[in-house]
Design a protein around this motif. Structure first.
Motif, mmCIF file in Angstrom:
data_model
loop_
_atom_site.group_PDB
_atom_site.id
_atom_site.type_symbol
_atom_site.label_atom_id
_atom_site.label_comp_id
_atom_site.label_asym_id
_atom_site.label_seq_id
_atom_site.Cartn_x
_atom_site.Cartn_y
_atom_site.Cartn_z
ATOM 1 N N MET A 113 47.296 46.619 20.529
ATOM 2 C CA MET A 113 47.886 45.302 20.327
ATOM 3 C C MET A 113 46.806 44.226 20.227
ATOM 4 O O MET A 113 46.917 43.293 19.428
ATOM 5 C CB MET A 113 48.843 44.983 21.474
ATOM 6 N N ALA A 114 45.755 44.363 21.032
ATOM 7 C CA ALA A 114 44.668 43.383 20.998
ATOM 8 C C ALA A 114 43.961 43.386 19.649
ATOM 9 O O ALA A 114 43.437 42.352 19.209
ATOM 10 C CB ALA A 114 43.663 43.678 22.117
ATOM 11 N N VAL A 115 43.934 44.535 18.983
ATOM 12 C CA VAL A 115 43.311 44.622 17.660
ATOM 13 C C VAL A 115 44.307 44.245 16.569
ATOM 14 O O VAL A 115 43.967 43.540 15.609
ATOM 15 C CB VAL A 115 42.771 46.051 17.420
ATOM 16 N N ALA A 116 45.556 44.704 16.710
ATOM 17 C CA ALA A 116 46.543 44.519 15.647
ATOM 18 C C ALA A 116 46.964 43.057 15.493
ATOM 19 O O ALA A 116 47.130 42.575 14.366
ATOM 20 C CB ALA A 116 47.770 45.385 15.914
ATOM 21 N N LEU A 117 47.143 42.351 16.610
ATOM 22 C CA LEU A 117 47.648 40.978 16.529
ATOM 23 C C LEU A 117 46.713 40.039 15.763
ATOM 24 O O LEU A 117 47.162 39.333 14.849
ATOM 25 C CB LEU A 117 47.929 40.449 17.938
ATOM 26 N N PRO A 118 45.424 39.987 16.085
ATOM 27 C CA PRO A 118 44.564 39.073 15.305
ATOM 28 C C PRO A 118 44.417 39.490 13.845
ATOM 29 O O PRO A 118 44.327 38.637 12.955
ATOM 30 C CB PRO A 118 43.219 39.129 16.046
ATOM 31 N N LEU A 119 44.408 40.800 13.571
ATOM 32 C CA LEU A 119 44.300 41.251 12.186
ATOM 33 C C LEU A 119 45.564 40.918 11.402
ATOM 34 O O LEU A 119 45.504 40.502 10.236
ATOM 35 C CB LEU A 119 44.024 42.755 12.141
ATOM 36 N N THR A 120 46.728 41.097 12.041
ATOM 37 C CA THR A 120 47.981 40.728 11.387
ATOM 38 C C THR A 120 48.038 39.230 11.139
ATOM 39 O O THR A 120 48.491 38.780 10.078
ATOM 40 C CB THR A 120 49.178 41.166 12.256
ATOM 41 N N LEU A 121 47.566 38.464 12.100
ATOM 42 C CA LEU A 121 47.536 37.013 11.935
ATOM 43 C C LEU A 121 46.612 36.612 10.783
ATOM 44 O O LEU A 121 46.930 35.705 10.006
ATOM 45 C CB LEU A 121 47.074 36.349 13.232
ATOM 46 N N ALA A 122 45.495 37.321 10.645
ATOM 47 C CA ALA A 122 44.566 37.026 9.550
ATOM 48 C C ALA A 122 45.229 37.268 8.194
ATOM 49 O O ALA A 122 45.034 36.493 7.248
ATOM 50 C CB ALA A 122 43.310 37.881 9.690
ATOM 51 N N VAL A 123 46.017 38.332 8.102
ATOM 52 C CA VAL A 123 46.727 38.610 6.855
ATOM 53 C C VAL A 123 47.733 37.502 6.555
ATOM 54 O O VAL A 123 47.851 37.033 5.414
ATOM 55 C CB VAL A 123 47.430 39.979 6.926
ATOM 56 N N MET A 124 48.455 37.055 7.581
ATOM 57 C CA MET A 124 49.454 35.998 7.386
ATOM 58 C C MET A 124 48.804 34.674 7.016
ATOM 59 O O MET A 124 49.370 33.887 6.256
ATOM 60 C CB MET A 124 50.311 35.851 8.641
ATOM 61 N N LEU A 125 47.601 34.413 7.538
ATOM 62 C CA LEU A 125 46.885 33.191 7.169
ATOM 63 C C LEU A 125 46.426 33.245 5.716
ATOM 64 O O LEU A 125 46.297 32.202 5.050
ATOM 65 C CB LEU A 125 45.670 32.995 8.081
ATOM 66 N N LEU A 126 46.190 34.446 5.215
ATOM 67 C CA LEU A 126 45.719 34.606 3.844
ATOM 68 C C LEU A 126 46.835 34.404 2.824
ATOM 69 O O LEU A 126 46.570 33.960 1.694
ATOM 70 C CB LEU A 126 45.112 36.006 3.676
ATOM 71 N N VAL A 127 48.078 34.693 3.203
ATOM 72 C CA VAL A 127 49.191 34.639 2.251
ATOM 73 C C VAL A 127 49.354 33.260 1.612
ATOM 74 O O VAL A 127 49.365 33.148 0.377
ATOM 75 C CB VAL A 127 50.501 35.092 2.928
ATOM 76 N N PRO A 128 49.495 32.164 2.372
ATOM 77 C CA PRO A 128 49.681 30.864 1.710
ATOM 78 C C PRO A 128 48.480 30.442 0.887
ATOM 79 O O PRO A 128 48.632 29.728 -0.111
ATOM 80 C CB PRO A 128 49.935 29.901 2.884
#
Length: 305
Positions: free
Chosen positions: A71-86
Motif C-alpha cells: 500500500m505504501a508503494v501503490a498509493l503514491p504511484l497511483t496518485l502520480a498516475v491520476m496527477l498525470l491524467v488532467p
C-alpha cells in the motif's frame, strides 16, 4: 468570468463539430491521443510491474506479501498516475486548439503542458478527482447501504475464484441511480471545464472549479444532450468495433495466434484514441462557446501588403 446561456440544441452542435475536429490535421490530433493513452498505459504498467515484483519477492523469501509495504508503494504511484491524467488531457486540448486555429502542431505537443506553469498546475485537478472519488464513494454507501458494498465485493471475490456469485441488490435502487447520475454529471463537468479554464483562460484552481460548476448548472440542457449523444454513439460504435476486432482476431489467428491478438489490440487501441479525441474535443468546444471565447486566429506567415 461571464457564462453564456446556450440552448439545449447546442449539445447537438458540439457533437457534430467534435466529429470533424481531427480532419484538419489527423496525424497530430489522433497521434496526440495515441501518445496520451500510451503514456497512461506505460505508467499503469510500471505500477503493475512494481507491485508484481513485491509479491514475487515476498514469495521467494517464503513470506506472505507485506500489505503495508504494498500500500505504501501503490498509493503514491497511483496518485502520480491520476496527477498525470488532467495534464495529458490538457495537452490533447492544446493540440486540438492549435489544429483548429490552423497553426502548425505535432502529436508530441500533447506533452506541452509539462513545459508551462499553467499546464503543470493541471496536476492539482488529479487531487480534486481523488477527493471527488472519496466523496462519491461515501455518498453511494450512504444511499445503497454499507452491507450492499461489502456483499458486492464478496461476490466479485467469488467470481474471481471461478464460483457463481450472488449479486446483491442495493437499497433505494431508484434513488441510487439518480444520485449517481447527478454526481457524475457535475464531477465530470467540473473536471472537463476546469482543464481549459486553467490552461487557456489562466484561472486558478479554485476559480476554475467555481466557474466550471456555474457552467454545469447554467447550461445543463446543452451539456446533458451532448453527453447523451456521445454515450449513445459510443455504445453503438463499441459494438461495431468489438465485432470488427473479433473478426480480425479470427482472420489473424488463422495465420498465427499472436497476429490475431495484435490485430485485436490495435483495433481497440485505435478506437480508444478516437473516443478520447471526441470527448476532449467536445469539452474544448463547450468551454469555448460557454465562456464566449472566440476561436484563435490562424498564425500568418510572411508580409501583408
Amino acid at each position: 468570468m461571464d457564462i453564456r446561456d446556450l440552448p439545449a440544441s447546442q449539445g447537438l452542435v458540439w457533437f457534430r463539430q467534435a466529429i470533424d475536429l481531427g480532419a484538419k490535421n489527423p496525424r497530430a490530433v489522433f497521434g496526440a491521443s495515441v501518445l496520451a493513452i500510451a503514456a497512461l498505459y506505460a505508467a499503469a504498467l510500471a505500477l503493475a510491474l512494481i507491485m508484481a515484483a513485491l509479491v514475487v519477492g515476498g514469495k521467494a523469501e517464503g513470506k506472505t506479501p507485506d500489505l503495508g509495504l504494498m500500500m505504501a508503494v501503490a498509493l503514491p504511484l497511483t496518485l502520480a498516475v491520476m496527477l498525470l491524467v488532467p495534464v495529458l488531457l490538457g495537452g490533447l486540448m492544446h493540440v486540438i486548439r492549435e489544429t483548429e486555429a490552423g497553426r502548425p502542431v505535432r502529436a508530441r505537443d500533447v506533452f506541452a503542458p509539462l513545459r508551462s506553469a499553467h499546464g503543470r498546475k493541471l496536476a492539482w485537478l488529479g487531487l480534486v478527482q481523488v477527493v471527488l472519488a472519496v466523496l462519491g464513494g461515501a455518498l453511494m454507501v450512504a444511499v445503497a447501504g454499507s452491507d450492499y458494498w461489502s456483499d458486492y465485493l464478496q461476490a466479485m471475490h467469488v467470481a474471481m475464484q471461478g464460483g457463481t456469485p450472488t449479486i446483491p441488490q442495493p437499497q433505494n435502487s431508484g434513488l441510487l441511480f439518480v444520485v449517481q447520475l447527478v454526481f457524475n454529471y457535475f464531477s465530470y463537468g467540473m473536471m472537463l471545464f476546469a482543464i481549459p479554464l486553467m490552461l487557456f483562460s489562466g484561472d486558478s484552481l479554485t476559480g476554475a472549479l467555481r466557474d466550471s460548476l456555474r457552467a454545469s448548472v447554467r447550461n445543463v440542457g446543452a451539456n446533458l444532450l451532448a453527453g447523451l449523444l456521445f454515450i449513445g454513439a459510443l455504445v453503438v460504435a463499441a459494438i461495431v468495433v468489438a465485432l470488427v476486432a473479433t473478426l480480425l482476431a479470427l482472420i489473424g489467428g488463422a495465420i498465427h495466434p499472436l497476429l490475431g491478438t495484435v490485430l485485436m489490440l490495435f483495433t481497440m487501441f485505435g478506437f480508444a484514441a478516437v473516443v478520447l479525441v471526441l470527448v476532449v474535443g467536445a469539452a474544448y468546444l463547450a468551454w469555448r462557446d460557454t465562456f464566449g471565447i472566440a476561436p484563435s486566429p490562424p498564425q500568418v506567415h510572411g508580409f501583408e501588403a
